[in-house]
Scaffold this motif. Structure first.
Motif, PDB file in Angstrom:
ATOM      1  N   PHE A   1      13.820  -5.249  27.135  1.00  0.00           N
ATOM      2  CA  PHE A   1      12.409  -4.953  27.410  1.00  0.00           C
ATOM      3  C   PHE A   1      12.045  -3.556  26.931  1.00  0.00           C
ATOM      4  CE2 PHE A   1       9.285  -3.226  30.539  1.00  0.00           C
ATOM      5  CZ  PHE A   1       8.188  -3.949  30.100  1.00  0.00           C
ATOM      6  N   LEU A   2      12.951  -2.602  27.112  1.00  0.00           N
ATOM      7  CA  LEU A   2      12.682  -1.223  26.700  1.00  0.00           C
ATOM      8  C   LEU A   2      12.498  -1.117  25.194  1.00  0.00           C
ATOM      9  CD1 LEU A   2      12.575   1.862  27.094  1.00  0.00           C
ATOM     10  CD2 LEU A   2      15.079   1.856  27.076  1.00  0.00           C
ATOM     11  N   TRP A   3      13.453  -1.654  24.427  1.00  0.00           N
ATOM     12  CA  TRP A   3      13.438  -1.428  22.977  1.00  0.00           C
ATOM     13  C   TRP A   3      12.573  -2.429  22.220  1.00  0.00           C
ATOM     14  CZ3 TRP A   3      14.931   3.173  21.915  1.00  0.00           C
ATOM     15  CH2 TRP A   3      15.902   3.789  22.699  1.00  0.00           C
ATOM     16  N   ARG A   4      12.297  -3.581  22.826  1.00  0.00           N
ATOM     17  CA  ARG A   4      11.480  -4.592  22.146  1.00  0.00           C
ATOM     18  C   ARG A   4       9.988  -4.487  22.496  1.00  0.00           C
ATOM     19  NH1 ARG A   4      13.879  -9.178  20.020  1.00  0.00           N
ATOM     20  NH2 ARG A   4      15.896  -8.636  19.088  1.00  0.00           N
ATOM     21  N   ILE A   5       9.662  -3.951  23.665  1.00  0.00           N
ATOM     22  CA  ILE A   5       8.266  -3.948  24.109  1.00  0.00           C
ATOM     23  C   ILE A   5       7.763  -2.528  24.396  1.00  0.00           C
ATOM     24  CG2 ILE A   5       6.664  -4.760  25.885  1.00  0.00           C
ATOM     25  CD1 ILE A   5       8.388  -7.240  26.183  1.00  0.00           C
ATOM     26  N   VAL A   6       8.473  -1.817  25.262  1.00  0.00           N
ATOM     27  CA  VAL A   6       7.979  -0.512  25.702  1.00  0.00           C
ATOM     28  C   VAL A   6       7.919   0.482  24.554  1.00  0.00           C
ATOM     29  CG1 VAL A   6       8.399   1.426  27.253  1.00  0.00           C
ATOM     30  CG2 VAL A   6       8.797  -0.912  28.044  1.00  0.00           C
ATOM     31  N   VAL A   7       9.013   0.611  23.821  1.00  0.00           N
ATOM     32  CA  VAL A   7       9.046   1.597  22.735  1.00  0.00           C
ATOM     33  C   VAL A   7       8.036   1.272  21.627  1.00  0.00           C
ATOM     34  CG1 VAL A   7      10.500   2.534  20.891  1.00  0.00           C
ATOM     35  CG2 VAL A   7      11.384   2.363  23.225  1.00  0.00           C
ATOM     36  N   PRO A   8       7.970   0.033  21.113  1.00  0.00           N
ATOM     37  CA  PRO A   8       6.967  -0.237  20.071  1.00  0.00           C
ATOM     38  C   PRO A   8       5.531  -0.007  20.510  1.00  0.00           C
ATOM     39  CG  PRO A   8       8.623  -1.966  20.087  1.00  0.00           C
ATOM     40  CD  PRO A   8       8.859  -1.141  21.302  1.00  0.00           C
ATOM     41  N   LEU A   9       5.220  -0.240  21.784  1.00  0.00           N
ATOM     42  CA  LEU A   9       3.854  -0.058  22.260  1.00  0.00           C
ATOM     43  C   LEU A   9       3.495   1.403  22.514  1.00  0.00           C
ATOM     44  CD1 LEU A   9       3.439  -3.057  24.740  1.00  0.00           C
ATOM     45  CD2 LEU A   9       2.500  -2.818  22.435  1.00  0.00           C
ATOM     46  N   ASN A  10       4.467   2.296  22.441  1.00  0.00           N
ATOM     47  CA  ASN A  10       4.217   3.717  22.707  1.00  0.00           C
ATOM     48  C   ASN A  10       4.584   4.595  21.511  1.00  0.00           C
ATOM     49  OD1 ASN A  10       3.503   4.209  25.803  1.00  0.00           O
ATOM     50  ND2 ASN A  10       4.973   2.513  25.694  1.00  0.00           N
ATOM     51  N   LYS A  11       4.395   4.058  20.316  1.00  0.00           N
ATOM     52  CA  LYS A  11       4.716   4.835  19.117  1.00  0.00           C
ATOM     53  C   LYS A  11       3.917   6.135  19.004  1.00  0.00           C
ATOM     54  CE  LYS A  11       6.415   1.031  16.248  1.00  0.00           C
ATOM     55  NZ  LYS A  11       6.195   0.227  15.015  1.00  0.00           N
ATOM     56  N   PRO A  12       2.613   6.163  19.327  1.00  0.00           N
ATOM     57  CA  PRO A  12       1.897   7.454  19.238  1.00  0.00           C
ATOM     58  C   PRO A  12       2.494   8.533  20.133  1.00  0.00           C
ATOM     59  CG  PRO A  12       0.339   5.638  19.356  1.00  0.00           C
ATOM     60  CD  PRO A  12       1.680   5.057  19.626  1.00  0.00           C
ATOM     61  N   ALA A  13       2.849   8.192  21.363  1.00  0.00           N
ATOM     62  CA  ALA A  13       3.444   9.174  22.265  1.00  0.00           C
ATOM     63  C   ALA A  13       4.806   9.627  21.760  1.00  0.00           C
ATOM     64  CB  ALA A  13       3.569   8.588  23.672  1.00  0.00           C
ATOM     65  N   LEU A  14       5.596   8.709  21.238  1.00  0.00           N
ATOM     66  CA  LEU A  14       6.907   9.070  20.700  1.00  0.00           C
ATOM     67  C   LEU A  14       6.767   9.957  19.473  1.00  0.00           C
ATOM     68  CD1 LEU A  14       8.685   5.600  21.034  1.00  0.00           C
ATOM     69  CD2 LEU A  14       8.988   7.607  22.489  1.00  0.00           C
TER      70      LEU A  14
ATOM     71  N   ARG B   1      -2.923  13.057  13.945  1.00  0.00           N
ATOM     72  CA  ARG B   1      -3.521  11.992  14.763  1.00  0.00           C
ATOM     73  C   ARG B   1      -2.540  11.480  15.809  1.00  0.00           C
ATOM     74  NH1 ARG B   1      -2.606   6.637  12.734  1.00  0.00           N
ATOM     75  NH2 ARG B   1      -1.150   6.611  10.979  1.00  0.00           N
ATOM     76  N   PHE B   2      -1.238  11.500  15.483  1.00  0.00           N
ATOM     77  CA  PHE B   2      -0.258  11.078  16.473  1.00  0.00           C
ATOM     78  C   PHE B   2      -0.155  12.103  17.602  1.00  0.00           C
ATOM     79  CE2 PHE B   2       1.281   8.933  12.582  1.00  0.00           C
ATOM     80  CZ  PHE B   2       1.238   7.630  13.041  1.00  0.00           C
ATOM     81  N   ILE B   3      -0.296  13.391  17.256  1.00  0.00           N
ATOM     82  CA  ILE B   3      -0.242  14.425  18.287  1.00  0.00           C
ATOM     83  C   ILE B   3      -1.378  14.245  19.280  1.00  0.00           C
ATOM     84  CG2 ILE B   3      -0.403  16.899  18.701  1.00  0.00           C
ATOM     85  CD1 ILE B   3       0.890  17.379  16.015  1.00  0.00           C
ATOM     86  N   VAL B   4      -2.595  14.045  18.772  1.00  0.00           N
ATOM     87  CA  VAL B   4      -3.758  13.897  19.646  1.00  0.00           C
ATOM     88  C   VAL B   4      -3.640  12.637  20.495  1.00  0.00           C
ATOM     89  CG1 VAL B   4      -6.247  13.608  19.695  1.00  0.00           C
ATOM     90  CG2 VAL B   4      -5.220  15.192  18.059  1.00  0.00           C
ATOM     91  N   ARG B   5      -3.298  11.516  19.866  1.00  0.00           N
ATOM     92  CA  ARG B   5      -3.194  10.257  20.606  1.00  0.00           C
ATOM     93  C   ARG B   5      -2.051  10.295  21.607  1.00  0.00           C
ATOM     94  NH1 ARG B   5      -2.870   5.463  16.434  1.00  0.00           N
ATOM     95  NH2 ARG B   5      -2.564   4.353  18.413  1.00  0.00           N
ATOM     96  N   GLY B   6      -0.939  10.905  21.224  1.00  0.00           N
ATOM     97  CA  GLY B   6       0.213  10.927  22.118  1.00  0.00           C
ATOM     98  C   GLY B   6       0.000  11.825  23.316  1.00  0.00           C
ATOM     99  N   LEU B   7      -0.591  13.010  23.106  1.00  0.00           N
ATOM    100  CA  LEU B   7      -0.775  13.944  24.206  1.00  0.00           C
ATOM    101  C   LEU B   7      -1.858  13.490  25.174  1.00  0.00           C
ATOM    102  CD1 LEU B   7      -0.444  17.380  22.378  1.00  0.00           C
ATOM    103  CD2 LEU B   7       1.246  16.199  23.769  1.00  0.00           C
TER     104      LEU B   7
END
Length: 301
Positions: A208-221, A289-295
């Protein structure tokens, strides 16, 4: 009905229903024009103030000694030369130090991503006892100044024989309370139904972590990666005290060596500064854009 529609359009400032903020300049009051001009002037001053040092560093790196020492100072190189870059590399082992900075910054970034992802997932999705108290301890580490723990870290790593090594450069920075906090806020935005659906499909925590959570939070990562890399790339004090030889020092130490060398040349220093700026500028330009979206990912629930 026609009269009411006409009055409504008149109240918005335009017969066609155009919002007041989008009116043509000819339809605006002098006060609006003066305010708009003042805002643009302040923004232009801010841009010049921030961008001019970067521009002069790049321009000075291609100038000869006579142009750098001229008065008034030259703002544009009249005869472009690359001798400053060659001289900087010859004066100190800048290429090796550049590689050291790249290696340490990359290792620290990957390690903090991995540890922060696991810790944040545990705080959000695992039924931990005293989870709030443990998370409070994580946040408390952000309040401890780095200067308060740098001596214990130095004594510990030196006692382990890790001084002047890559392990000594990266070991104190493999985990971060800030990264855990930031990803926890991002992970909390995921609906709980996703975890329930994954559990019904037979997916464990790891999948669940690597298949769902991580892909859905790419901007924050991505935002966390950029922040950690820039912080590691610009480190100065820790590499200064943990390394002893020039071949193990990082790029920031090499720039100081250029400044303090007997053949101190402003052109060489500016060339070294430009080399150190290249990764940071590339990350900021392409990852803004990733910095703004992630923060801002965890700002609203």
């Amino acid at each position: 009905m026609t009269t009411l529609a006409t009055e409504a359009r008149a109240e918005t400032g335009s017969e066609s229903g155009t919002p007041p903020s989008r009116r043509p300049l000819a339809g605006r009051s002098p006060r609006d024009l003066i305010g708009r001009a003042a805002v643009h002037l302040l923004l232009a001053v801010a841009v010049v103030t921030v961008a001019f040092p970067v521009y002069y560093a790049v321009a000075g790196a291609f100038m000869g000694p006579s142009e750098l020492s001229s008065y008034p100072p030259a703002l544009v190189p009249h005869s472009v030369t690359g001798r400053n870059f060659a001289g900087a590399v010859d004066t100190v082992p800048l290429a090796r130090q550049y590689a050291n900075s790249a290696i340490t910054a990359t290792v620290i970034t990957l390690a903090q991503l991995f540890t922060s992802i696991l810790a944040a997932y545990a705080f959000v999705f695992l039924p931990l006892r005293a989870r709030a108290a443990v998370f409070g301890v994580f946040l408390a580490t952000l309040m401890v100044p780095w200067e308060a723990i740098i001596i214990p870290n130095y004594l510990t790593l030196s006692g382990w024989g890790l001084g002047n090594t890559y392990f000594g450069l990266v070991l104190p920075f493999l985990a971060s309370g800030f990264g855990t906090f930031m990803l926890r806020q991002a992970f909390r935005q995921l609906p709980g139904e996703l975890r329930d659906a994954a559990r019904i499909d037979g997916a464990g925590h790891w999948r669940f972590l690597w298949r769902i959570v991580v892909p859905l939070n790419k901007p924050a990562l991505a935002a966390l990666s950029i922040y950690v890399f820039l912080s590691a790339w610009n480190q100065y004090f820790w590499p200064l005290i943990i390394t002893r030889t020039a071949n193990m020092q990082t790029l920031q130490i090499g720039l100081t060596s250029l400044r303090d060398s007997e053949m101190s040349d402003p052109g060489l220093i500016l060339a070294g500064v430009v080399l150190s700026l290249l990764p940071t500028l590339a990350l900021v330009v392409f990852g803004q854009r990733f910095i703004v979206r992630g923060l801002t990912a965890g700002a609203v629930r």
